[in-house]
Design a protein around this motif. Structure first.
Motif, PDB file in Angstrom:
ATOM      1  N   LEU A  16       1.119  -1.014  -0.113  1.00 36.64           N
ATOM      2  CA  LEU A  16       0.088   0.023   0.025  1.00 36.64           C
ATOM      3  C   LEU A  16       0.765   1.240  -0.076  1.00 36.64           C
ATOM      4  O   LEU A  16       0.642   2.391  -0.626  1.00 36.64           O
ATOM      5  N   TRP A  17       2.205   1.289   0.885  1.00 31.43           N
ATOM      6  CA  TRP A  17       2.893   2.429   1.094  1.00 31.43           C
ATOM      7  C   TRP A  17       3.371   2.919  -0.317  1.00 31.43           C
ATOM      8  O   TRP A  17       3.793   3.859  -0.785  1.00 31.43           O
ATOM      9  N   THR A  18       3.864   1.896  -1.253  1.00 28.76           N
ATOM     10  CA  THR A  18       4.579   1.885  -2.505  1.00 28.76           C
ATOM     11  C   THR A  18       3.308   2.384  -3.566  1.00 28.76           C
ATOM     12  O   THR A  18       4.014   2.719  -4.598  1.00 28.76           O
ATOM     13  N   GLY A  19       2.377   2.389  -3.470  1.00 25.73           N
ATOM     14  CA  GLY A  19       1.148   2.831  -4.351  1.00 25.73           C
ATOM     15  C   GLY A  19       1.037   1.644  -5.326  1.00 25.73           C
ATOM     16  O   GLY A  19       0.639   2.215  -6.447  1.00 25.73           O
ATOM     17  N   ASN A  20       1.344   0.695  -5.056  1.00 30.19           N
ATOM     18  CA  ASN A  20       1.079  -0.267  -6.321  1.00 30.19           C
ATOM     19  C   ASN A  20      -0.299  -0.690  -5.938  1.00 30.19           C
ATOM     20  O   ASN A  20      -0.901  -1.543  -5.253  1.00 30.19           O
ATOM     21  N   SER A  21      -1.283  -0.382  -7.106  1.00 35.08           N
ATOM     22  CA  SER A  21      -2.565  -0.625  -7.036  1.00 35.08           C
ATOM     23  C   SER A  21      -3.104  -1.713  -8.071  1.00 35.08           C
ATOM     24  O   SER A  21      -4.187  -1.869  -8.286  1.00 35.08           O
ATOM     25  N   HIS A  22      -1.956  -2.225  -8.736  1.00 36.28           N
ATOM     26  CA  HIS A  22      -2.215  -3.295  -9.914  1.00 36.28           C
ATOM     27  C   HIS A  22      -2.153  -4.702  -9.074  1.00 36.28           C
ATOM     28  O   HIS A  22      -1.514  -4.820  -8.077  1.00 36.28           O
ATOM     29  N   GLY A  23      -2.735  -5.550  -9.783  1.00 36.85           N
ATOM     30  CA  GLY A  23      -2.514  -7.074  -9.152  1.00 36.85           C
ATOM     31  C   GLY A  23      -0.995  -7.277  -9.366  1.00 36.85           C
ATOM     32  O   GLY A  23      -0.415  -6.914  -9.995  1.00 36.85           O
ATOM     33  N   GLN A  24      -0.782  -8.632  -8.643  1.00 38.06           N
ATOM     34  CA  GLN A  24       0.353  -9.043  -8.769  1.00 38.06           C
ATOM     35  C   GLN A  24       0.843  -9.666 -10.011  1.00 38.06           C
ATOM     36  O   GLN A  24      -0.025 -10.353 -10.819  1.00 38.06           O
ATOM     37  N   ASP A  25       2.063  -9.139 -10.552  1.00 39.35           N
ATOM     38  CA  ASP A  25       2.403  -9.734 -11.985  1.00 39.35           C
ATOM     39  C   ASP A  25       2.737 -11.244 -11.880  1.00 39.35           C
ATOM     40  O   ASP A  25       3.615 -11.527 -11.100  1.00 39.35           O
ATOM     41  N   ARG A  26       1.793 -11.850 -12.705  1.00 35.15           N
ATOM     42  CA  ARG A  26       2.022 -13.415 -12.748  1.00 35.15           C
ATOM     43  C   ARG A  26       2.816 -14.004 -13.467  1.00 35.15           C
ATOM     44  O   ARG A  26       3.304 -15.173 -13.759  1.00 35.15           O
ATOM     45  N   GLY A  27       3.727 -13.116 -14.283  1.00 32.75           N
ATOM     46  CA  GLY A  27       4.894 -13.402 -15.351  1.00 32.75           C
ATOM     47  C   GLY A  27       6.131 -14.528 -14.749  1.00 32.75           C
ATOM     48  O   GLY A  27       6.431 -15.300 -15.433  1.00 32.75           O
ATOM     49  N   GLN A  28       6.223 -13.762 -13.647  1.00 34.55           N
ATOM     50  CA  GLN A  28       7.627 -14.601 -13.047  1.00 34.55           C
ATOM     51  C   GLN A  28       7.317 -14.955 -11.472  1.00 34.55           C
ATOM     52  O   GLN A  28       8.312 -15.251 -11.054  1.00 34.55           O
ATOM     53  N   THR A  29       6.014 -15.145 -11.071  1.00 37.89           N
ATOM     54  CA  THR A  29       6.044 -15.465  -9.682  1.00 37.89           C
ATOM     55  C   THR A  29       4.832 -16.683  -9.570  1.00 37.89           C
ATOM     56  O   THR A  29       4.209 -16.843 -10.622  1.00 37.89           O
ATOM     57  N   ARG A  30       4.781 -17.401  -8.479  1.00 38.81           N
ATOM     58  CA  ARG A  30       3.744 -18.143  -8.181  1.00 38.81           C
ATOM     59  C   ARG A  30       2.682 -17.712  -7.765  1.00 38.81           C
ATOM     60  O   ARG A  30       2.619 -16.600  -7.387  1.00 38.81           O
ATOM     61  N   SER A  31       1.625 -18.413  -7.917  1.00 41.18           N
ATOM     62  CA  SER A  31       0.231 -17.873  -7.569  1.00 41.18           C
ATOM     63  C   SER A  31       0.363 -18.025  -5.861  1.00 41.18           C
ATOM     64  O   SER A  31       0.976 -18.993  -5.301  1.00 41.18           O
ATOM     65  N   MET A  32      -0.265 -16.901  -5.486  1.00 44.49           N
ATOM     66  CA  MET A  32      -0.046 -16.643  -3.970  1.00 44.49           C
ATOM     67  C   MET A  32      -1.422 -16.549  -3.243  1.00 44.49           C
ATOM     68  O   MET A  32      -2.192 -15.763  -3.823  1.00 44.49           O
ATOM     69  N   VAL A  33      -1.754 -17.176  -2.168  1.00 41.33           N
ATOM     70  CA  VAL A  33      -3.207 -16.904  -1.573  1.00 41.33           C
ATOM     71  C   VAL A  33      -2.524 -16.625  -0.003  1.00 41.33           C
ATOM     72  O   VAL A  33      -1.823 -17.100   0.646  1.00 41.33           O
ATOM     73  N   ILE A  34      -3.242 -15.374   0.550  1.00 45.41           N
ATOM     74  CA  ILE A  34      -2.701 -14.938   1.751  1.00 45.41           C
ATOM     75  C   ILE A  34      -4.124 -15.135   2.543  1.00 45.41           C
ATOM     76  O   ILE A  34      -5.154 -14.712   2.025  1.00 45.41           O
ATOM     77  N   SER A  35      -3.911 -15.701   3.787  1.00 45.74           N
ATOM     78  CA  SER A  35      -5.224 -15.568   4.649  1.00 45.74           C
ATOM     79  C   SER A  35      -4.378 -15.102   6.092  1.00 45.74           C
ATOM     80  O   SER A  35      -3.349 -14.813   6.363  1.00 45.74           O
ATOM     81  N   ARG A  36      -5.322 -14.935   7.075  1.00 46.43           N
ATOM     82  CA  ARG A  36      -4.806 -14.638   8.584  1.00 46.43           C
ATOM     83  C   ARG A  36      -4.056 -15.482   8.978  1.00 46.43           C
ATOM     84  O   ARG A  36      -3.208 -15.128   9.996  1.00 46.43           O
ATOM     85  N   ASN A  37      -4.006 -16.803   8.633  1.00 50.45           N
ATOM     86  CA  ASN A  37      -3.030 -17.866   9.322  1.00 50.45           C
ATOM     87  C   ASN A  37      -1.779 -18.321   8.394  1.00 50.45           C
ATOM     88  O   ASN A  37      -1.298 -19.057   8.661  1.00 50.45           O
ATOM     89  N   GLY A  38      -1.690 -17.411   7.366  1.00 52.43           N
ATOM     90  CA  GLY A  38      -0.347 -17.805   6.644  1.00 52.43           C
ATOM     91  C   GLY A  38      -0.353 -17.415   5.055  1.00 52.43           C
ATOM     92  O   GLY A  38      -1.740 -17.000   4.687  1.00 52.43           O
ATOM     93  N   ILE A  39       0.503 -17.632   4.543  1.00 47.28           N
ATOM     94  CA  ILE A  39       0.733 -17.343   2.896  1.00 47.28           C
ATOM     95  C   ILE A  39       1.049 -18.832   2.392  1.00 47.28           C
ATOM     96  O   ILE A  39       2.029 -19.334   2.897  1.00 47.28           O
TER      97      ILE A  39
END
Length: 140
Positions: A16-39
């Motif tokens: 949020l601080w960096t102002g990144n309002s776009h979704g995660q670029d999936r070109g070079q990363t794995r799909s990530m799911v974040i919850s209250r209990n972990g990533i």
């Protein structure tokens, strides 16, 4: 778990601080799911989601990894699943111990040095039926 949750909060705050309002670029990363209990990160979002559900039900990181790998065996059977090998580094925070696991496949029982010598093979082949191992992931 408290430190992990604070780490997640910090991660979100940095985005949020960096102002990144776009979704995660999936070109070079794995799909990530974040919850209250972990990533959980996995090649497939469905596998990551399976791991997060385990965390939400009180499971630990190892439980989540097993669930994610099982789902990968369903959604991408040609790339993952029970037919491969397993290498893991696991940190047990309560015991303050680091564990390494090498569950790479073993040679088949009948593949002995004597058998290879009878075939005229003097060094381990890099391809062909004599280079196949028994999958190690289930045992690991």
């Amino acid at each position: 778990m408290r430190v992990f949750r604070e780490g997640i909060f910090l991660f979100i705050a940095v985005i949020l601080w960096t102002g990144n309002s776009h979704g995660q670029d999936r070109g070079q990363t794995r799909s990530m799911v974040i919850s209250r209990n972990g990533i959980v990160a996995a090649e497939s979002p469905l596998a990551a989601q399976a791991g997060v559900r385990i965390l939400e039900q009180g499971g630990n990181a190892v439980d989540a990894a097993i669930a994610s790998n099982a789902m990968m065996g369903v959604v991408e059977p040609m790339m993952n699943g029970i037919g491969g090998d397993l290498f893991a580094i696991v940190y047990d925070a309560k015991a303050n111990k680091l564990y390494g696991l090498n569950a790479s496949g073993w040679a088949p029982k009948g593949l002995t040095i004597e058998y290879l010598e009878k075939q005229g093979i003097r060094s381990m082949p890099q391809q062909g039926v004599n280079s196949i191992t028994v999958p190690g992931v289930v045992d690991g």
